[in-house]
Design a protein around this motif. Structure first.
Motif, short mmCIF file in Angstrom:
data_model
loop_
_atom_site.label_atom_id
_atom_site.label_comp_id
_atom_site.label_asym_id
_atom_site.label_seq_id
_atom_site.Cartn_x
_atom_site.Cartn_y
_atom_site.Cartn_z
N LEU A 1 1.20 -0.78 -0.43
CA LEU A 1 -0.10 -0.15 0.00
C LEU A 1 1.23 0.94 -0.16
CD1 LEU A 1 -2.61 -0.86 2.17
CD2 LEU A 1 -2.97 -0.30 -0.70
N GLU A 2 2.00 1.01 1.00
CA GLU A 2 2.52 2.16 0.42
C GLU A 2 3.50 2.45 -0.59
OE1 GLU A 2 5.92 1.12 3.98
OE2 GLU A 2 4.15 2.13 5.60
N GLU A 3 3.14 1.92 -1.73
CA GLU A 3 4.20 1.75 -2.59
C GLU A 3 2.80 2.19 -3.67
OE1 GLU A 3 6.68 -1.59 -3.24
OE2 GLU A 3 8.11 -0.85 -1.43
N ASN A 4 2.01 1.33 -3.62
CA ASN A 4 0.82 1.57 -4.85
C ASN A 4 -0.55 1.79 -4.76
OD1 ASN A 4 2.16 -0.51 -6.66
ND2 ASN A 4 2.41 -1.55 -4.77
N GLY A 5 -0.34 1.74 -3.01
CA GLY A 5 -1.95 2.16 -2.54
C GLY A 5 -1.89 3.76 -2.86
N SER A 6 -2.55 4.22 -3.60
CA SER A 6 -2.02 6.00 -4.49
C SER A 6 -4.18 6.11 -4.06
CB SER A 6 -2.36 6.46 -5.62
OG SER A 6 -2.71 5.78 -6.78
N TYR A 7 -4.77 5.12 -3.52
CA TYR A 7 -6.08 5.74 -3.57
C TYR A 7 -6.27 5.89 -2.00
CZ TYR A 7 -5.85 0.20 -3.01
OH TYR A 7 -5.27 -1.22 -3.14
N LEU A 8 -5.47 5.28 -1.47
CA LEU A 8 -5.52 5.24 0.22
C LEU A 8 -4.79 6.63 0.66
CD1 LEU A 8 -6.51 3.57 2.69
CD2 LEU A 8 -3.76 2.72 3.11
N MET A 9 -5.95 7.34 1.70
CA MET A 9 -5.32 8.70 2.15
C MET A 9 -4.41 8.73 2.60
SD MET A 9 -6.95 10.59 -0.48
CE MET A 9 -6.84 11.99 -0.19
N SER A 10 -4.61 7.63 4.06
CA SER A 10 -3.65 7.78 4.39
C SER A 10 -3.39 6.40 5.32
CB SER A 10 -4.36 8.45 6.00
OG SER A 10 -3.44 8.43 7.04
N GLN B 1 -2.90 5.09 8.27
CA GLN B 1 -3.63 5.65 9.41
C GLN B 1 -5.10 4.54 9.05
OE1 GLN B 1 -3.84 9.78 10.79
NE2 GLN B 1 -2.90 8.24 13.21
N ILE B 2 -5.55 4.88 7.68
CA ILE B 2 -6.88 4.31 7.82
C ILE B 2 -6.85 2.80 7.04
CG2 ILE B 2 -8.66 3.36 5.43
CD1 ILE B 2 -8.21 6.76 5.24
N PHE B 3 -5.63 2.05 6.50
CA PHE B 3 -5.37 0.68 6.23
C PHE B 3 -4.65 0.01 7.95
CE2 PHE B 3 -1.65 -2.67 7.33
CZ PHE B 3 -2.85 -3.52 6.35
N ASP B 4 -4.63 1.34 9.20
CA ASP B 4 -3.80 0.48 10.18
C ASP B 4 -5.52 0.11 11.11
OD1 ASP B 4 -1.13 0.57 10.34
OD2 ASP B 4 -1.06 2.50 11.52
N GLU B 5 -6.44 1.20 11.16
CA GLU B 5 -7.45 1.11 11.47
C GLU B 5 -8.08 -0.15 10.93
OE1 GLU B 5 -11.18 1.20 13.35
OE2 GLU B 5 -9.55 1.47 13.64
N ALA B 6 -8.22 -0.35 9.48
CA ALA B 6 -8.87 -1.50 8.94
C ALA B 6 -8.25 -2.68 9.28
CB ALA B 6 -8.74 -1.77 7.25
N TRP B 7 -7.72 -2.63 9.54
CA TRP B 7 -6.17 -4.14 9.74
C TRP B 7 -6.70 -4.63 11.77
CZ3 TRP B 7 -3.40 -7.52 7.40
CH2 TRP B 7 -2.77 -8.45 8.29
N HIS B 8 -7.15 -3.93 12.50
CA HIS B 8 -7.39 -3.88 13.82
C HIS B 8 -9.25 -4.44 13.76
CE1 HIS B 8 -8.01 -3.13 18.20
NE2 HIS B 8 -9.77 -2.39 17.62
N ARG B 9 -9.62 -3.87 12.69
CA ARG B 9 -11.04 -4.45 12.25
C ARG B 9 -10.93 -5.76 12.16
NH1 ARG B 9 -15.12 0.33 9.71
NH2 ARG B 9 -13.89 1.93 11.06
N PHE B 10 -9.76 -6.40 11.18
CA PHE B 10 -9.72 -7.31 10.35
C PHE B 10 -9.17 -8.18 11.54
CE2 PHE B 10 -6.01 -10.15 8.82
CZ PHE B 10 -7.07 -11.49 8.21
N LEU B 11 -8.42 -8.00 12.68
CA LEU B 11 -7.99 -8.95 13.60
C LEU B 11 -9.23 -9.58 14.42
CD1 LEU B 11 -4.44 -7.58 14.48
CD2 LEU B 11 -5.12 -9.36 13.27
N ALA B 12 -9.98 -8.03 15.24
CA ALA B 12 -10.99 -8.08 15.79
C ALA B 12 -12.08 -9.02 15.36
CB ALA B 12 -12.03 -6.76 16.41
N SER B 13 -12.39 -8.60 14.01
CA SER B 13 -13.05 -10.47 13.46
C SER B 13 -12.81 -11.88 13.41
CB SER B 13 -13.22 -9.40 11.85
OG SER B 13 -12.37 -9.86 10.41
#
Length: 76
Positions: A49-58, A60-72
């Motif tokens: 994502l750091e190299e190719n995720g130009s659609y990801l504004m921050s 931190q959004i990935f970090d939040e998504a990862w946290h939700r993934f682990l919780a699920s």
């Protein structure tokens, strides 16, 4: 071992309207044909994502998504 990849979980978060940042990330990742779809590895996905995720504004959004993934995964 997790039962599904991060991408598989992320696709369950897609929402066409009134989406939060994680849902917008999911909507955009759906169109990213090079996304590491089978990965369950935080570092691999983060680097991608750091190299190719130009659609990801921050990242931190990935970090939040990862946290939700682990919780699920803990609920399974």
């Amino acid at each position: 071992m997790r039962s599904r990849s991060f991408y598989q979980w992320l696709m369950t978060q897609r929402k066409p309207e009134d989406a939060d940042e994680v849902q917008e990330f999911a909507n955009a990742a759906f169109y990213d044909t090079a996304f590491p779809k089978q990965s369950q590895d935080f570092d691999e996905i983060s680097k991608y994502l750091e190299e190719n995720g130009s659609y990801l504004m921050s990242m931190q959004i990935f970090d939040e998504a990862w946290h939700r993934f682990l919780a699920s995964e803990e609920e399974l």
